[in-house]
Design an enzyme around this catalytic site. Structure first.
Site, PDB file in Angstrom:
ATOM      1  N   HIS A 110      42.726  31.011  60.013  1.00 40.11           N
ATOM      2  CA  HIS A 110      43.108  30.990  58.618  1.00 40.11           C
ATOM      3  C   HIS A 110      44.592  31.207  58.342  1.00 40.11           C
ATOM      4  O   HIS A 110      45.660  31.117  59.052  1.00 40.11           O
ATOM      5  CB  HIS A 110      42.324  31.320  57.208  1.00 40.11           C
ATOM      6  CG  HIS A 110      42.612  32.708  57.678  1.00 40.11           C
ATOM      7  ND1 HIS A 110      42.364  33.550  57.675  1.00 40.11           N
ATOM      8  CD2 HIS A 110      43.856  33.702  56.669  1.00 40.11           C
ATOM      9  CE1 HIS A 110      42.757  35.159  57.645  1.00 40.11           C
ATOM     10  NE2 HIS A 110      43.630  35.146  56.478  1.00 40.11           N
ATOM     11  N   HIS A 112      47.677  30.917  55.562  1.00 34.42           N
ATOM     12  CA  HIS A 112      47.857  30.482  53.902  1.00 34.42           C
ATOM     13  C   HIS A 112      49.283  30.036  53.480  1.00 34.42           C
ATOM     14  O   HIS A 112      49.942  29.626  54.533  1.00 34.42           O
ATOM     15  CB  HIS A 112      48.314  32.291  54.088  1.00 34.42           C
ATOM     16  CG  HIS A 112      47.112  33.312  54.224  1.00 34.42           C
ATOM     17  ND1 HIS A 112      46.808  33.599  53.321  1.00 34.42           N
ATOM     18  CD2 HIS A 112      46.713  33.645  55.065  1.00 34.42           C
ATOM     19  CE1 HIS A 112      46.192  34.676  53.352  1.00 34.42           C
ATOM     20  NE2 HIS A 112      46.119  34.764  55.087  1.00 34.42           N
TER      21      HIS A 112
HETATM   22  P1  AMP Z   1      43.972  38.055  55.759  1.00 30.64           P
HETATM   23  O1  AMP Z   1      43.930  39.027  55.607  1.00 30.64           O
HETATM   24  O2  AMP Z   1      44.982  36.987  56.497  1.00 30.64           O
HETATM   25  O3  AMP Z   1      42.811  37.675  57.033  1.00 30.64           O
HETATM   26  O4  AMP Z   1      43.758  37.129  54.753  1.00 30.64           O
HETATM   27  C1  AMP Z   1      42.546  36.824  53.731  1.00 30.64           C
HETATM   28  C2  AMP Z   1      42.506  35.906  52.407  1.00 30.64           C
HETATM   29  O5  AMP Z   1      40.798  35.440  51.808  1.00 30.64           O
HETATM   30  C3  AMP Z   1      43.291  37.556  51.254  1.00 30.64           C
HETATM   31  O6  AMP Z   1      43.956  36.367  51.011  1.00 30.64           O
HETATM   32  C4  AMP Z   1      41.907  37.238  50.770  1.00 30.64           C
HETATM   33  O7  AMP Z   1      42.248  37.125  49.086  1.00 30.64           O
HETATM   34  C5  AMP Z   1      40.980  35.994  51.124  1.00 30.64           C
HETATM   35  N1  AMP Z   1      39.741  35.907  50.781  1.00 30.64           N
HETATM   36  C6  AMP Z   1      38.819  37.093  50.846  1.00 30.64           C
HETATM   37  N2  AMP Z   1      37.548  36.684  50.098  1.00 30.64           N
HETATM   38  C7  AMP Z   1      38.180  35.204  50.160  1.00 30.64           C
HETATM   39  C8  AMP Z   1      36.620  34.293  48.913  1.00 30.64           C
HETATM   40  N3  AMP Z   1      35.320  35.225  49.960  1.00 30.64           N
HETATM   41  N4  AMP Z   1      37.096  33.280  48.820  1.00 30.64           N
HETATM   42  C9  AMP Z   1      38.184  32.823  49.142  1.00 30.64           C
HETATM   43  N5  AMP Z   1      39.682  33.363  49.754  1.00 30.64           N
HETATM   44  C10 AMP Z   1      39.339  35.123  50.311  1.00 30.64           C
END
Ligand code: AMP
Ligand code: ZN
Length: 156
Positions: A110, A112
């Site tokens: 993903h 950000h």
């Molecule tokens: P990363 O640490 O780069 O893998 O970021 C994962 C991101 O996913 C974090 O900013 C979380 O807040 C977000 N996240 C986790 N679960 C969900 C969810 N169910 N819906 C939306 N965002 C999520």
């Protein structure tokens, strides 16, 4: 360099992003097409924090077929000014955490999009204050090592 691979199931057997992409978990979608989906981060750095995600499960960029990777960046580029304006932010961090040691918590690739405002308290501290600055010879040696790996026919 990894060759692009076929879409995979999560190695852990479970992926929260796969769940919400197939409608099995709550999600607030701001953009979607056949290849990509963008939704609101559940724990935003700032209001308007969006994640741009491939529908298929890939862990890191080098796992993703080139056309899908390109498409994700085209979607991100289209969203950035709109997200920024919608969130009333002046600037934006575009962040990819690639791999667990790099801070990736959800192992479904993903991008950000993080709207930023002066004094919002978030920081991506670069240049890194703990950096041990290499000399030019060391920088040149690393550049040459990378360049020669790129030219190695066995890697391409
Ligand atoms: P990363 O640490 O780069 O893998 O970021 C994962 C991101 O996913 C974090 O900013 C979380 O807040 C977000 N996240 C986790 N679960 C969900 C969810 N169910 N819906 C939306 N965002 C999520
Ligand atoms: Zn997934």
């Amino acid at each position: 360099m990894h060759a692009p691979t076929a879409p995979r199931v999560p190695s852990s057997g479970h992926c929260i992003f796969c769940d919400l992409i197939r409608g099995a978990a709550e999600v607030s979608i701001c953009y979607e097409d056949a290849t990509a989906i963008a939704f609101m981060d559940i724990q935003p750095v700032n209001p308007g924090h969006v994640l741009v995600v491939p529908r298929e499960h890939y862990e890191v960029l080098q796992d993703i077929p080139g056309s899908v990777g390109l498409h994700l960046y085209q979607v991100a580029t289209r969203l950035i000014p709109v997200v920024q304006a919608s969130a009333g932010a002046s600037d934006m961090n575009i962040v990819v955490n690639s791999g667990a040691a790099a801070g990736q918590n959800v192992m479904h690739y993903h991008i950000h999009l993080i709207p930023r405002r002066d004094g919002d308290g978030f920081d991506v501290p670069l240049p890194f204050p703990g950096s041990v600055m290499p000399n030019r010879q060391q920088l040149d040696a690393m550049a040459a090592r990378i360049g020669s790996q790129l030219r190695d026919p066995l890697r391409n």
